[in-house]
Enzyme design. Structure first.
Site, short mmCIF file in Angstrom:
data_model
loop_
_atom_site.label_atom_id
_atom_site.label_comp_id
_atom_site.label_asym_id
_atom_site.label_seq_id
_atom_site.Cartn_x
_atom_site.Cartn_y
_atom_site.Cartn_z
N GLU A 38 -20.72 5.50 -74.60
CA GLU A 38 -19.83 4.47 -75.16
C GLU A 38 -20.43 3.02 -75.48
OE1 GLU A 38 -17.86 3.17 -71.58
OE2 GLU A 38 -16.23 2.22 -72.31
N LYS A 109 -10.15 3.66 -76.93
CA LYS A 109 -9.80 3.94 -75.49
C LYS A 109 -8.57 3.39 -75.10
CE LYS A 109 -12.73 3.11 -71.29
NZ LYS A 109 -13.98 2.36 -70.62
N CYS A 143 -15.10 7.22 -71.17
CA CYS A 143 -15.38 6.61 -69.71
C CYS A 143 -14.36 6.95 -68.82
CB CYS A 143 -16.20 5.20 -69.81
SG CYS A 143 -17.17 4.95 -68.35
N VAL A 170 -20.11 3.29 -64.24
CA VAL A 170 -20.55 2.32 -63.15
C VAL A 170 -19.91 2.76 -61.59
CG1 VAL A 170 -21.00 0.23 -64.34
CG2 VAL A 170 -18.96 0.53 -63.35
C1 ACM Z 1 -16.04 2.43 -68.08
O1 ACM Z 1 -14.79 2.63 -68.37
N1 ACM Z 1 -16.74 1.70 -68.91
C2 ACM Z 1 -16.31 2.02 -66.58
#
Ligand code: ACM
Length: 263
Positions: A38, A109, A143, A170
């Protein structure tokens, strides 16, 4: 087919340097499908909208798109990478699939994480299955989408054989949770995570690495370490993801009892 996961540590805001370093890694890869993290071109932890807009690019005229489209053609692979996508006044946290023949498609996203909500617009295009090289069906999610089983499920029901999952993780749970996303949907998944740390005046993040490629049974086919910048290429039989049978009398998709689900 051969699939590759790329683990990388971008330098925040250093878009030209990141693209050059990524291109050098990609230039050595012999593969059919390559997945990058990402926001691989820009880094992650932005301090202002102005800063984010400086590194955001539109498709197909952005510098990363041009460089990676050229590499996809020269090296004959499909590539998926994450980048900040400029679209009018908005910026989306996007990924793009580019094929060797130059065809491409973006995903924006859907589930933004934490500070991303300050600057990025939430995705507006849904989860869509695309044709990669040799017409292999891939789906993209980014992510934090892992937290919502509906994301992977939607892609698998639409026919995805491989879920491409550019990430900047994270939280500690994703890599293990993706075993279930693969198993419950009987699809391959490629989680390309970043490594390293980013810090700004009021925030600091440590990224977890451990990029991985999983089988439709949730087996770890390859997993990188927490902190290396590296690539891993393996051979998979992507047709295995077309078989949803669990036992002689069970099928992961046909056995669903949708009349009892409230989603
Ligand atoms: C994330 O979605 N970059 C933690």
């Amino acid at each position: 087919m051969k699939v590759t996961v790329v683990q990388f540590q971008p330098k925040l805001l250093a878009i030209d340097e990141n693209i050059t370093r990524l291109a050098a890694m990609l230039d050595k890869i012999d593969s059919d499908l390559v997945v990058l993290p990402e926001l691989a071109t820009s880094g992650y932890l932005f301090s202002s909208m102005k800063e984010l807009k400086k590194v955001a690019e539109s498709i197909p005229d952005g510098s990363a798109f041009k460089r990676f489209a050229k590499l996809a053609k020269e090296r004959d692979f499909s590539i998926v990478y994450g980048f900040p996508e400029k679209c009018g006044d908005k910026v989306f946290n996007s990924s793009v699939l580019i094929n060797p023949d130059g065809s491409y498609n973006t995903y924006r996203k859907i589930h933004l994480f934490d500070r991303e909500t300050l600057y990025f617009s939430p995705g507006d295009k849904g989860f869509v299955v695309q044709n990669a090289k040799n017409n292999v069906k891939i789906g993209m999610m980014i992510c934090f989408d892992w937290q919502f089983p509906e994301a992977a499920r939607t892609l698998a029901l639409a026919g995805a054989q491989i879920i491409c999952h550019p990430s900047n993780l994270v939280l500690p749970w994703c890599q293990e949770s993706m075993k279930l996303r693969s198993l419950e949907n009987r699809v391959f998944s490629i989680t390309a995570n970043r490594t390293g740390k980013e810090a700004i005046a009021d925030a600091e993040l440590n990224f977890t690495g451990c990029s991985q490629i999983l089988s439709p049974l949730g087996d770890i086919l390859v997993r990188l370490s927490t902190d290396e910048e590296n690539t891993a290429t393996i051979e998979i039989d992507e047709t295995k993801a077309l078989d949803k049978r669990i036992s002689e009398r069970n099928d992961a998709f046909a056995d669903r009892r949708r009349e009892f689900y409230r989603l």
